[in-house]
Design a protein around this motif. Structure first.
Motif, PDB file in Angstrom:
ATOM      1  N   GLY A  14      32.143  42.152  35.995  1.00  0.00           N
ATOM      2  CA  GLY A  14      30.820  41.139  36.216  1.00  0.00           C
ATOM      3  C   GLY A  14      29.183  40.993  35.588  1.00  0.00           C
ATOM      4  O   GLY A  14      28.871  40.800  36.104  1.00  0.00           O
ATOM      5  N   GLU A  17      29.027  36.793  35.518  1.00  0.00           N
ATOM      6  CA  GLU A  17      28.216  37.198  37.591  1.00  0.00           C
ATOM      7  C   GLU A  17      26.990  36.965  37.588  1.00  0.00           C
ATOM      8  O   GLU A  17      26.068  36.767  38.121  1.00  0.00           O
ATOM      9  CB  GLU A  17      28.588  37.820  38.636  1.00  0.00           C
ATOM     10  CG  GLU A  17      28.502  38.113  40.258  1.00  0.00           C
ATOM     11  CD  GLU A  17      28.705  38.742  40.848  1.00  0.00           C
ATOM     12  OE1 GLU A  17      29.194  38.310  42.451  1.00  0.00           O
ATOM     13  OE2 GLU A  17      29.364  39.706  40.996  1.00  0.00           O
ATOM     14  N   SER A  21      25.203  34.115  38.693  1.00  0.00           N
ATOM     15  CA  SER A  21      26.113  33.747  40.235  1.00  0.00           C
ATOM     16  C   SER A  21      26.363  32.492  40.867  1.00  0.00           C
ATOM     17  O   SER A  21      27.504  32.040  41.936  1.00  0.00           O
ATOM     18  CB  SER A  21      25.689  35.321  40.913  1.00  0.00           C
ATOM     19  OG  SER A  21      24.107  34.423  40.889  1.00  0.00           O
ATOM     20  N   GLU A  25      31.803  34.686  40.565  1.00  0.00           N
ATOM     21  CA  GLU A  25      31.552  36.646  41.827  1.00  0.00           C
ATOM     22  C   GLU A  25      32.819  36.923  41.514  1.00  0.00           C
ATOM     23  O   GLU A  25      33.857  36.624  41.872  1.00  0.00           O
ATOM     24  CB  GLU A  25      31.703  35.121  42.839  1.00  0.00           C
ATOM     25  CG  GLU A  25      31.849  36.353  44.131  1.00  0.00           C
ATOM     26  CD  GLU A  25      31.710  35.628  45.481  1.00  0.00           C
ATOM     27  OE1 GLU A  25      30.807  35.601  46.040  1.00  0.00           O
ATOM     28  OE2 GLU A  25      33.181  35.506  45.623  1.00  0.00           O
ATOM     29  N   MET A  32      37.542  38.342  38.480  1.00  0.00           N
ATOM     30  CA  MET A  32      36.766  37.678  38.796  1.00  0.00           C
ATOM     31  C   MET A  32      36.977  36.189  39.167  1.00  0.00           C
ATOM     32  O   MET A  32      37.962  35.612  39.317  1.00  0.00           O
ATOM     33  CB  MET A  32      35.802  37.514  37.511  1.00  0.00           C
ATOM     34  CG  MET A  32      34.770  36.364  37.370  1.00  0.00           C
ATOM     35  SD  MET A  32      35.539  34.902  36.891  1.00  0.00           S
ATOM     36  CE  MET A  32      36.223  35.032  35.555  1.00  0.00           C
TER      37      MET A  32
END
Length: 63
Positions: A14, A17, A21, A25, A32
């Motif tokens: 992440g 993200e 973002s 995501e 992902m």
């Protein structure tokens, strides 16, 4: 510019993200998803930083 994901390397950590973002995501299974794989050139710096933040080097940019 195009975002490429190496699904064999991606661990769903992440970082992408967290940094971008609007483009990345994590879904409910921590996989992902690229929300926009061809971002506008004006976003290059922002997306590049997110790609570089990937600790397992699963993301690359071309173009």
């Amino acid at each position: 510019m195009r975002i490429h994901v190496d699904r064999d390397k991606c661990e769903g950590l992440g970082m992408c993200e967290a940094m971008a973002s609007d483009f990345f995501e994590l879904d409910d299974d921590d996989e992902m998803r690229v929300l926009d794989d061809s971002p506008d050139e004006s976003q290059r710096g922002h997306v590049h930083s997110a790609v570089q933040a990937c600790p397992v080097l699963a993301l690359t940019l071309s173009g």
